[in-house]
Design a protein around this motif. Structure first.
Motif, short mmCIF file in Angstrom:
data_model
loop_
_atom_site.label_atom_id
_atom_site.label_comp_id
_atom_site.label_asym_id
_atom_site.label_seq_id
_atom_site.Cartn_x
_atom_site.Cartn_y
_atom_site.Cartn_z
N ILE A 127 0.93 -1.05 0.04
CA ILE A 127 -0.01 0.07 0.14
C ILE A 127 0.78 1.23 -0.06
O ILE A 127 0.17 2.34 0.19
N ASP A 128 2.02 1.16 -0.30
CA ASP A 128 2.97 2.48 -0.08
C ASP A 128 2.78 2.98 -1.48
O ASP A 128 2.81 2.66 -2.53
N GLU A 129 2.63 4.43 -1.28
CA GLU A 129 2.55 5.12 -2.38
C GLU A 129 1.51 4.87 -3.42
O GLU A 129 1.81 5.14 -4.61
N ALA A 130 0.50 4.44 -3.03
CA ALA A 130 -0.67 4.25 -3.93
C ALA A 130 -1.70 4.65 -3.43
O ALA A 130 -2.37 4.56 -2.21
N GLY A 131 -2.76 5.26 -4.25
CA GLY A 131 -4.26 5.61 -4.00
C GLY A 131 -4.92 4.43 -3.83
O GLY A 131 -5.81 4.33 -2.85
N ARG A 132 -4.73 3.48 -4.71
CA ARG A 132 -5.64 2.22 -4.81
C ARG A 132 -4.76 1.23 -5.57
O ARG A 132 -4.21 1.48 -6.61
N ILE A 133 -4.98 -0.02 -4.79
CA ILE A 133 -4.20 -1.20 -5.84
C ILE A 133 -5.23 -2.23 -6.02
O ILE A 133 -5.99 -2.66 -5.12
N GLU A 134 -4.98 -2.73 -7.16
CA GLU A 134 -6.08 -3.56 -7.59
C GLU A 134 -5.56 -4.30 -8.91
O GLU A 134 -4.72 -3.89 -9.75
N TRP A 135 -5.98 -5.49 -9.08
CA TRP A 135 -5.78 -6.32 -10.33
C TRP A 135 -6.66 -5.85 -11.29
O TRP A 135 -7.98 -5.75 -11.16
N VAL A 136 -6.21 -5.34 -12.42
CA VAL A 136 -7.15 -4.83 -13.49
C VAL A 136 -6.74 -5.52 -14.95
O VAL A 136 -5.45 -5.60 -15.23
N PRO A 137 -7.65 -6.10 -15.78
CA PRO A 137 -7.17 -6.55 -16.89
C PRO A 137 -6.69 -5.49 -17.87
O PRO A 137 -7.26 -4.32 -17.84
N LEU A 138 -5.85 -5.73 -18.78
CA LEU A 138 -5.25 -4.56 -19.74
C LEU A 138 -6.30 -3.90 -20.53
O LEU A 138 -6.21 -2.80 -20.90
N ALA A 139 -7.53 -4.73 -20.71
CA ALA A 139 -8.31 -4.26 -21.58
C ALA A 139 -9.28 -3.00 -21.28
O ALA A 139 -9.81 -2.30 -21.71
#
Length: 59
Positions: free
Chosen positions: A16-28
């Protein structure tokens, strides 16, 4: 930004360092997120847009 081509999802992101939100996202889904202003900072935008503009790697 990190890119994996062959992966196995083993759990939710934990850094969670230096991130507004962390999430797995499909490239599409990336162009829509960029257009809506949901990708923050040039450290994420530059490699993401470069990847989207590049031809797919040979398989």
């Amino acid at each position: 930004m990190f890119l994996w081509r062959d992966y196995e999802h083993v759990g939710e992101p934990t850094d969670i360092d230096e991130a507004g939100r962390i999430e797995w996202v499909p490239l599409a889904h990336a162009p829509e997120l960029v257009a809506r202003g949901q990708v923050l900072g040039s450290g994420s935008l530059v490699p993401l847009l470069y990847l989207l503009a590049s031809p797919p790697p040979p398989r």
